[in-house]
Design an enzyme around this catalytic site. Structure first.
Site, PDB file in Angstrom:
ATOM      1  CG  HIS B 228      -2.294  -0.827   1.043  1.00  0.00           C
ATOM      2  ND1 HIS B 228      -2.947  -0.657  -0.024  1.00  0.00           N
ATOM      3  CD2 HIS B 228      -2.847  -1.995   1.751  1.00  0.00           C
ATOM      4  CE1 HIS B 228      -3.905  -1.621  -0.111  1.00  0.00           C
ATOM      5  NE2 HIS B 228      -3.946  -2.399   1.039  1.00  0.00           N
ATOM      6  CG  HIS B 288      -6.458  -1.573  -2.890  1.00  0.00           C
ATOM      7  ND1 HIS B 288      -6.901  -0.262  -2.719  1.00  0.00           N
ATOM      8  CD2 HIS B 288      -6.913  -2.304  -2.018  1.00  0.00           C
ATOM      9  CE1 HIS B 288      -7.609  -0.276  -1.620  1.00  0.00           C
ATOM     10  NE2 HIS B 288      -7.773  -1.313  -1.213  1.00  0.00           N
ATOM     11  CG  ASP B 620     -12.042  16.292 -13.281  1.00  0.00           C
ATOM     12  OD1 ASP B 620     -11.116  16.552 -12.604  1.00  0.00           O
ATOM     13  OD2 ASP B 620     -12.198  16.987 -14.468  1.00  0.00           O
ATOM     14  CD  GLU B 631     -20.451  17.082 -15.588  1.00  0.00           C
ATOM     15  OE1 GLU B 631     -19.524  18.105 -15.103  1.00  0.00           O
ATOM     16  OE2 GLU B 631     -20.503  16.429 -16.500  1.00  0.00           O
TER      17      GLU B 631
END
Lengths: 187, 685
Positions: B228, B288, B620, B631
């Site tokens: 991580h 991940h 975005d 939005e």
């Protein structure tokens, strides 16, 4: 104060239905509440170590749980508690039910209460016969890791981190040490 | 190799000694007398207290008694700290799982919405935008497109750049140069990042779904768990275990990125090691390694921050690379290594047949999402495709459980909980002896399950806070039991953190987190508290306080144990509930006037900050940090419906206007979210 709705029919004769008396006993009620609160408190402390969410904790964690709940047993006494709580078929873990019933008794009987600060101070003074006010690391190691119910490395290291006064170089001024470890017993 | 400030602490494995009353008396006092000794101790000390002259008892008995008293007293103190540490741990785990649950609840909500015939085209458009963020390129087109993505040529390296320069063929010298540069905090130029990733992708494409690893030559292989983005931990591992090489092979078991702040550096180092030693460094994909999670858990943010104008291309390339990562490794034909775990359908033959790179995102593969906005309804997906998806999903997302059986992992929203019977069955079917996996943070860095047939290995120490947990890696050697090595990386101290230090760091942060949650839910909590306080005393019972807090925050925590650190109580032991908010307050720009409605709106926004950020970022597309006002308000009210909070469109527009963030119909959502901060009371702007 008791709330008495209606007097009972003492003879207990059959007749029209008589409302039963409900006596409210505030002492009993507050005891009940206290019991409930204590039960919740015990269960909570237990559950923190219940990794697998199956109402058991490993036996190795019992010491931490019991001590955090206000009891101060020696290692030997802890063994006794452990044998009362553990199950022969599964000695490695302790079930919540056994834990609760034994703990309730221990708390009620106020067992394993622990020493006041003054006694701890006296204990250190016994180890310091010349009354220097401090004990050296060497001596502490000899006493605490070899005698009585010896510390393991982890425990000793944690002990020495706070016990050793950096300024006085390798000795433990025990009076200060005790004060540094005073704990608010508000649990 | 390590510069001064990186210290390595080789903590011995913590094996709690079985607690036995080992009495070692100074002379031969028999153990049965230990109870006597305790009472003797009291007597002796009582005596010693009253008479200053030393008692005439044998010195050794008294000393022994004193020693036991000190040991017992200290053990009690220590236990209290252990309890606090463990409690803090519980807080972190609960908050983490609650956060994950939230994320995936939202995700499932999106999917459900996609599948239903929706009456509100607006809603579906929002959802479609979010989910369609990735490239849904297939076939040949993808090749060319990705080549374009990967090309480094378009980025020129300025002469002012002082960082490392990488050229093909990439070799060991480059690897070492990068280690030194990253430890100094330098960033690798985008040009070289693309160069490395391009090389990486070329090699990965040739690999099978399951790495075949053999210890025949090197005699051992090291398996590293979740990192991580923690460069510190990777450095400790290399320091303790040596750099990867042909004699020192490594398997990296996924979750290299997200959460930590140096995800790209860690990923690049591992990639370069892999490029230099492609036959002795193995990569497994983790859950991940997925752009959908990178949205929320930090990797995307990191890339945008570090690589700005190149971020979009870089992220698209990463998405593609993830899909080429192998999904498992097999050591010596009998140890299976994968990131999450297994399930009742795990079958190597089936896994080998999958075209893994269809799964750009494992959590939301493209066949779930309609290619364009018009198609709101998904035709039913054939069973064999679903099963194939499950094979991969289960490998990357599952967690072991205590009891038998296999059930969907609702905590995480993907994968299964699998029981010991499934382990037995799958291991037997394939003739494996051990399953090594990661995915779950463990206090000691590792943990066994299922009768030691499953080993969890987690390599990011201090995952929740400094001192919260150790990291570990495992060395697998030919025909020998595995060896687990623990460590904890720490920058500041000169020695191993003691129990006292670990507790205070870990606890502080955990308590802060809770205080924030309280403040973010102030209106709701006060409302509930007051329901119990009919007579307006400002106090409620501990029971009631615990109940309310559990319910409103939806967190099962040991509140009774924690309460002394969180609230004030009166002399009767009742909770003064206003003190729940005593230390932190939700603050936004002081120019905004507050009324109660606005206050709850602000709290609702703060609570949903993470989710809002995730969705904004998804919308975005050019990563400019700016989306249209429309939005923006759509997302807010959409999430409001999902969460049961009131995020009224008009209110939000008012709020945005008052903070003066609405500039020409677009809004900088980072600025907007930054405006909501929870601060210590008294820290006014």
């Amino acid at each position: 104060m008791a709330t008495i709705d209606e007097e009972t029919n003492i003879a207990g004769e059959a007749g029209p239905a008589v409302p039963r008396v409900t006596l409210r006993d505030p002492v009993r009620e507050s005891e009940e509440r206290a019991n409930q609160a204590r039960l919740k408190r015990l269960t909570e402390a237990f559950t923190i170590f219940d990794q697998e969410a199956n109402n058991t904790i490993p036996s190795t964690e019992l010491g931490t749980v019991v001590r955090s709940l206000g009891l101060v047993p020696t290692e030997g006494e802890l063994q006794d508690v452990l044998s009362e709580m553990s199950d022969d078929s599964n000695p490695e873990s302790i079930h919540l039910d056994r834990f609760l019933s034994v703990m309730n008794v221990l708390l009620k009987d106020r067992r394993y209460q622990g020493e006041p600060e003054s006694k701890i101070l006296r204990a250190f003074q016994v180890l310091d016969p010349d009354n220097n006010g401090f004990i050296s690391e060497e001596e502490l190691r000899n006493y605490l890791c070899k005698e009585g119910e010896p510390f393991n490395d982890e425990e000793f290291q944690d002990f020495m981190t706070i016990a050793l006064d950096d300024e006085s170089g390798g000795v433990c001024t025990y009076k200060e040490f005790i004060q540094n470890l005073v704990v608010e017993d508000n649990d | 190799m390590l510069p001064e400030k990186w210290k390595c602490f080789c903590c011995p494995p913590i094996v709690k000694p079985p607690r036995r009353g080992v009495i070692v008396p100074m002379d031969s006092t028999r153990p049965e007398h230990e109870q006597q000794i305790q009472t003797q101790a009291h007597q002796l000390l009582a005596q010693a207290q009253t008479s200053p002259v030393k008692p005439k008892r044998k010195k050794s008995d008294l000393t022994l008694a004193a020693v036991v008293i000190i040991q017992t007293w200290f053990r009690r103190r220590r236990a209290l700290y252990e309890m606090r540490r463990k409690t803090a741990w519980t807080i972190y785990q609960n908050i983490e799982y609650a956060g994950e649950q939230d994320q995936l609840k939202l995700y499932n909500f999106f999917l459900e919405l996609m599948q239903a015939v929706t009456k509100n085209p607006h809603d579906a458009q929002v959802v479609a935008k979010v989910l369609r963020r990735n490239s849904s390129l297939t076939g040949l087109v993808e090749e060319i497109e990705t080549e374009n993505l990967a090309t480094a040529e378009v980025i020129s390296v300025e002469s002012s750049y002082r960082g490392p320069h990488i050229h093909t063929p990439i070799h060991k010298g480059h690897f070492e140069a990068l280690i030194i540069a990253f430890q100094r905090g330098e960033m690798l130029h985008a040009h070289y990042v693309f160069l490395i990733l391009h090389e990486l992708r070329n090699i990965l494409k040739r690999l099978p779904n399951i790495n075949i690893v053999s210890t025949h030559q090197s005699k051992c292989v090291t398996v590293v768990g979740d990192l991580h983005g923690s460069l510190a931990d990777l450095m400790v591992i290399f320091h303790k275990n040596g750099l990867p090489s042909n004699e020192n092979p490594y398997i990296f078991n996924g979750d290299i990125v997200d959460r930590g702040f140096q995800s790209i550096e860690v990923f690049l180092l591992i990639s370069v090691a892999f490029i230099v030693y492609p036959n002795n460094v193995y990569l497994n994909r983790g859950n991940h390694e997925d752009h959908v999670l990178n949205l929320r858990y930090g990797f995307m943010k990191e890339i945008i921050y570090k690589y700005k104008s190149n971020a979009t291309r870089l992220l698209r390339l990463m998405e593609n690379i993830y899909s080429w990562l192998p999904i498992a490794s097999l050591i010596d034909d009998h140890i299976f290594v994968t990131h999450g775990g297994i399930s009742d359908i795990t079958d190597i033959k089936k896994i080998n047949q999958i075209k893994r790179h269809k799964y750009v995102s494992v959590l939301s593969p493209s066949f779930i999402i309609p290619p364009n906005e018009d198609q709101f309804q998904i035709s039913s997906i054939p069973n064999d495709i679903l099963l194939e998806w499950r094979q991969i999903l289960d490998l990357l997302w599952s967690d072991p459980k205590q009891s038998d059986g296999c059930e969907p992992n609702t905590y995480r929203g993907g994968g299964c909980y699998w029981g010991p019977d499934v382990t037995q069955q799958v291991l037997q079917k394939h003739n494996w002896s051990l399953l090594i996996r990661s995915h779950e943070c463990k206090e000691e860095g590792f943990g066994y399950s299922h009768d030691k047939k499953v080993l969890t290995i987690f390599s990011a120490s201090n995952y929740y806070a400094a001192g919260s947990n150790r990291g570990a890696y495992v060395k697998v050697m030919t025909n020998q039991p595995v060896v687990i090595v623990q460590f904890m990386s720490t920058r500041t101290s000169q020695r191993t953190l003691t129990l006292w230090e670990r507790v205070s760091y870990v606890e502080d942060q955990a308590i802060k987190n809770l205080a924030e949650k309280f403040t973010a839910n102030k209106s709701r909590l006060m409302h509930e508290f007051q329901l119990f306080d009919v007579q307006n005393t400002g106090r409620i019972s501990v029971n009631d306080w615990c109940d309310v807090v559990t319910r409103v925050l939806d967190l099962q925590l040991p509140w009774r144990t924690l309460k002394s650190r969180l609230v004030d109580t009166d002399t009767n032991g009742n909770v003064v509930y206003e003190s729940t908010f005593r230390s932190r307050e939700l603050q936004f720009t002081s120019s905004v006037s507050t009324n109660t409605r606005r206050e709850s709106l602000c709290q609702a926004i703060y609570r949903n900050k993470d989710l809002l950020e995730t969705v904004f970022r998804a919308i975005d597309k050019d990563n400019s940090g700016v989306i249209s006002m429309q939005e923006f308000t759509e997302v807010c009210s959409f999430l409001g419906k999902h969460n049961g909070s009131t995020l009224d469109e008009k209110q939000i527009m008012d709020l945005a206007a008052s903070i003066d963030l609405n500039k020409n119909g677009v809004i900088d959502f980072n600025e907007f979210l930054e405006a909501f901060r929870i601060v210590d009371i008294g820290d006014r702007l």
